[in-house]
Design an enzyme around this catalytic site. Structure first.
Site, mmCIF file in Angstrom:
data_model
loop_
_atom_site.group_PDB
_atom_site.id
_atom_site.type_symbol
_atom_site.label_atom_id
_atom_site.label_comp_id
_atom_site.label_asym_id
_atom_site.label_seq_id
_atom_site.Cartn_x
_atom_site.Cartn_y
_atom_site.Cartn_z
ATOM 1 N N CYS A 1 4.972 0.323 1.493
ATOM 2 C CA CYS A 1 4.365 -0.435 0.400
ATOM 3 C C CYS A 1 5.130 -1.740 0.237
ATOM 4 O O CYS A 1 6.362 -1.735 0.231
ATOM 5 C CB CYS A 1 4.453 0.388 -0.885
ATOM 6 S SG CYS A 1 3.730 -0.444 -2.310
ATOM 7 N N HIS B 1 -4.352 4.381 -0.780
ATOM 8 C CA HIS B 1 -3.065 3.823 -1.218
ATOM 9 C C HIS B 1 -3.281 2.699 -2.240
ATOM 10 O O HIS B 1 -2.623 2.668 -3.289
ATOM 11 C CB HIS B 1 -2.297 3.305 0.015
ATOM 12 C CG HIS B 1 -0.980 2.675 -0.297
ATOM 13 N ND1 HIS B 1 0.234 3.226 0.070
ATOM 14 C CD2 HIS B 1 -0.677 1.517 -0.962
ATOM 15 C CE1 HIS B 1 1.213 2.431 -0.367
ATOM 16 N NE2 HIS B 1 0.695 1.388 -0.982
ATOM 17 N N GLU B 2 -4.217 1.799 -1.946
ATOM 18 C CA GLU B 2 -4.455 0.672 -2.866
ATOM 19 C C GLU B 2 -5.137 1.127 -4.153
ATOM 20 O O GLU B 2 -4.841 0.618 -5.243
ATOM 21 C CB GLU B 2 -5.292 -0.420 -2.176
ATOM 22 C CG GLU B 2 -4.667 -1.012 -0.918
ATOM 23 C CD GLU B 2 -3.237 -1.472 -1.106
ATOM 24 O OE1 GLU B 2 -2.885 -1.953 -2.194
ATOM 25 O OE2 GLU B 2 -2.443 -1.325 -0.150
ATOM 26 N N HIS C 1 -2.734 2.252 -6.575
ATOM 27 C CA HIS C 1 -2.051 1.160 -7.288
ATOM 28 C C HIS C 1 -2.776 0.791 -8.581
ATOM 29 O O HIS C 1 -2.134 0.525 -9.595
ATOM 30 C CB HIS C 1 -1.975 -0.105 -6.420
ATOM 31 C CG HIS C 1 -0.764 -0.160 -5.538
ATOM 32 N ND1 HIS C 1 0.526 -0.141 -6.033
ATOM 33 C CD2 HIS C 1 -0.638 -0.245 -4.191
ATOM 34 C CE1 HIS C 1 1.390 -0.214 -5.029
ATOM 35 N NE2 HIS C 1 0.711 -0.276 -3.891
#
Ligand code: ZN
Length: 184
Positions: free
Chosen positions: A96, A139-140, A143
């Site tokens: 990341c 993953h994003e 966030h």
């Protein structure tokens, strides 16, 4: 314009981001700046909280992976909703841009179904992605929910990483791109 990337420890990374409307100020410029920032740091994905904005926006470009299924995966996701995940869990060694020099194996399902708006605020309903493109999305997407890949690790792995994460939050790390450290 290259923007500083917010480092681990900044509260913006732990916050659930808010949706935006199509009249969000200077959206095109913001997206262009996010691409400049991501490419400069050699990333394959970047979410708005990582540049300090708690809004539901992330960008991707899988080209650095040089694999067929992500070659044309340059996309903007606005107000996305993952409606469904399926398939076998598989392990991928994630990193990341907000947590430099840390890579850890994370298990996630192979396939995602996602609805989102693109950079022109065109709605895309229930698009299916698998493999590396799904992995970048997961993953994003995390966030903008205020979740980091390190949150998926076992208690033991977290304990082993603790000192390193504190060092990152204090800026005690060499990084090849601009960062903003919460407690430097
Ligand atoms: Zn990340």
């Amino acid at each position: 314009m290259i923007l500083p990337i917010v480092a681990f420890g900044d509260p913006v990374l732990k916050k659930k981001a808010a949706p935006i409307t199509k009249d969000y100020p200077k959206l095109k410029e913001l997206i262009a700046d996010m691409y400049d920032t991501m490419y400069h740091a050699h990333g394959v994905g970047l979410a708005a909280p990582q540049i300090g904005l708690s809004i539901q926006l992330f960008i991707t470009d899988g080209a650095p992976f040089e694999e067929e299924d992500v070659k044309d995966f340059k996309k903007v996701f606005i107000n996305p909703v993952i409606t469904h995940e399926e398939g076998n869990f598989w392990t991928f060694n994630e990193g990341c841009l907000s947590i430099p020099d840390v890579r850890e194996d994370v298990d996630r399902p192979e396939i995602v179904h996602i609805s989102y708006y693109d950079e022109n605020f065109k709605f895309h309903e229930n698009v299916v992605y698998s493999g590396l493109s799904a992995r970048i999305i997961q993953h994003e997407y995390d966030h903008i929910q205020g979740v980091l890949f390190t949150d998926h690790l076992s208690a033991l792995r977290k304990r082993l990483l603790k000192k390193k994460l504190i060092d990152i939050s204090k800026g005690r790390i060499d990084v090849g791109y601009r960062m903003k450290f919460p407690s430097k």
